[in-house]
Design an enzyme around this catalytic site. Structure first.
Site, mmCIF file in Angstrom:
data_model
loop_
_atom_site.group_PDB
_atom_site.id
_atom_site.type_symbol
_atom_site.label_atom_id
_atom_site.label_comp_id
_atom_site.label_asym_id
_atom_site.label_seq_id
_atom_site.Cartn_x
_atom_site.Cartn_y
_atom_site.Cartn_z
ATOM 1 N N PHE A 103 34.139 45.987 44.485
ATOM 2 C CA PHE A 103 34.725 45.312 45.646
ATOM 3 C C PHE A 103 33.872 44.159 46.142
ATOM 4 C CE2 PHE A 103 32.554 46.061 49.696
ATOM 5 C CZ PHE A 103 31.569 46.958 49.333
ATOM 6 N N LYS A 104 32.581 44.178 45.819
ATOM 7 C CA LYS A 104 31.710 43.120 46.330
ATOM 8 C C LYS A 104 32.064 41.751 45.759
ATOM 9 C CE LYS A 104 27.913 46.085 47.698
ATOM 10 N NZ LYS A 104 28.278 47.387 47.111
ATOM 11 N N ASP A 105 32.864 41.727 44.701
ATOM 12 C CA ASP A 105 33.358 40.448 44.188
ATOM 13 C C ASP A 105 34.067 39.651 45.284
ATOM 14 O OD1 ASP A 105 32.546 40.477 41.501
ATOM 15 O OD2 ASP A 105 34.233 41.752 40.917
#
Ligand SMILES: *Cc1c(COP(=O)(O)O)cnc(C)c1O
Length: 422
Positions: A103-105
């Site tokens: 999710f850090k993308d």
């Protein structure tokens, strides 16, 4: 929009400066002076990128024009973020369809593009990572002219695949393997930001989840998910949490008007925040290593933001936020049970958020949990739990064949400075 520091509400900073500076001088966190009610009216018909521009516009408007903002949103949100039903009443928000499968993308891709939009100065991005941040940030900034990326990660505390992702990019991305735990990495980075003499030599910027443009854009997918679910019931969202940037972004979406009933703060054995919710006493600790290692955080950096969102009032916070934690053994059995009953493969982080729902469930309510990483990023754990040989998607498999390049270093500030200045 102006931003105050959680340590001083009277000192206001403009968007562009808060973005590039990362942290206020007083070691607090930047926080918007007001929260716009952009989600009060219906937003379900907007596409993901349109919703992004709609939500971010008031936060950036003084510095980024609408058409640039729309371009940034469609570039940053160029992969699907589906809501997938895992069993009746429980859905997963799959946040792992981006380039590094985590999710850090989302935040990292926004951050890189926002920074390039507001400045063309030469910059060094410093990142401490407990696992997934590093590769997401490196990927976000990879090949961006005039920006160097330095990633610090704790030696032996991240998975082989995560390490390969961090240490095989090359180009403008360098990795430091710190002989210590994640909190040591985070301390070195924080100290660098408070070091005036260093900052006169190098233009530092932070890409950790404390940066406003890592944090605020994450609120977009909460609103997106609510729009997809179109439920008449109150929706509770369970968030696997480490530094609590993701959960704080969910609470931000709720305060912007998204109809979210409650949140569950789901953690592993690093249960500082669930304890705080229970007792009202915040007791940071050294982090403990677990199989959900991206959440091995003993002093969550976004905690002051979470408090600020609830007006620093424990009672208000407890109304909306429930705590849950479980140990590794339980996480393995959760992964097994969900695979057996639902044929859905959880990753070790999402698994905790899923199990929190199973245990706290009220049949009249609807539940969503965040799947924050693709399960194959934790291949060893998943294969052990399921007796499987889970396939690694191509973009992840590529880096496994490359050679690791990292500088091994003790958790020593002077050596870190020498490295940055050399
Ligand atoms: C970083 C991370 C988390 C924790 O997110 P925070 O915003 O730090 O709370 C959870 N799961 C995965 C897979 C992560 O990479």
């Amino acid at each position: 929009m102006k931003y105050f520091s959680t340590n001083n509400r009277h000192q206001l900073t403009g968007f562009a400066q808060a973005l590039v500076q990362g942290l206020p001088d007083d070691n607090g966190l930047f926080f918007p002076e007001s929260i716009p009610l952009t989600l009060e009216n219906s937003f379900e018909s907007l596409s993901l990128a349109e919703l992004g521009a709609h939500m971010l516009s008031p936060f950036v408007e003084s510095d980024i024009d609408r058409s640039s903002l729309e371009r940034i949103c469609s570039e940053a949100l160029s992969f699907p973020i589906p809501v997938v039903e895992v069993e009746p009443g429980i859905s997963a928000l799959e946040l792992f369809h981006g380039p590094t499968l985590a999710f850090k993308d989302v935040g990292a891709r926004f951050l890189a593009r926002m920074i390039r939009q507001v400045t063309d100065e030469k910059l060094t991005v410093l990142v401490a990572t407990s696992g997934d941040t590093g590769s997401a940030v490196a990927n976000g900034f990879y090949g961006v002219e005039g920006i160097d990326v330095v990633i610090l990660y704790p030696s032996g505390k991240i998975s082989d695949i995560q390490e390969k992702q961090l240490t095989t990019m090359g180009g403008n991305v360098r990795a430091i393997e710190v002989e210590g735990v994640f909190d040591d990495c985070q301390r070195l980075v924080k100290q660098a930001f408070l070091d005036d003499s260093l900052r006169q030599k190098i233009n530092l910027t932070s890409a950790n989840s404390i940066n406003i443009m890592r944090w605020i854009p994450q609120s977009i997918y909460y609103a997106w998910a609510i729009g997809q679910m179109q439920s008449d019931n109150s929706i509770t969202i369970s968030v696997p949490s480490g530094n609590f940037g993701n959960l704080a972004a969910g609470v931000l979406a709720m305060k912007m008007g998204a109809p979210i009933g409650r949140f569950i703060a789901a953690t592993n054995a690093n249960h500082i925040v669930p304890d705080y919710i229970e007792t009202g006493v915040y007791t940071p600790a050294s982090s403990v290593a677990t199989i959900s290692n991206a959440m091995d955080v003993g002093d969550p950096s976004n905690f002051p933001r979470l408090l600020e969102l609830f007006d620093n009032d424990h009672y208000q916070l407890k109304e909306k936020l429930h705590g849950y934690w479980q140990n590794d053994e339980k996480t393995l059995s959760t992964i097994r049970a969900c695979s057996a009953y639902n044929h859905y493969t959880l990753d070790p982080h999402g698994a905790i958020a899923y199990q929190a729902i199973v245990e706290k469930r009220d049949p009249a309510e609807e539940y969503l949990f965040l799947e924050t990483a693709h399960p194959s990023k934790f291949k060893d754990v998943i294969d052990e739990a399921l007796g499987s040989d889970i396939a690694i998607p191509g973009r992840l498999a590529d880096c496994l064949s490359k050679t690791k390049e990292a500088t091994l270093m003790p958790a020593d500030y002077d050596q870190f400075v020498d490295y940055l200045c050399s």
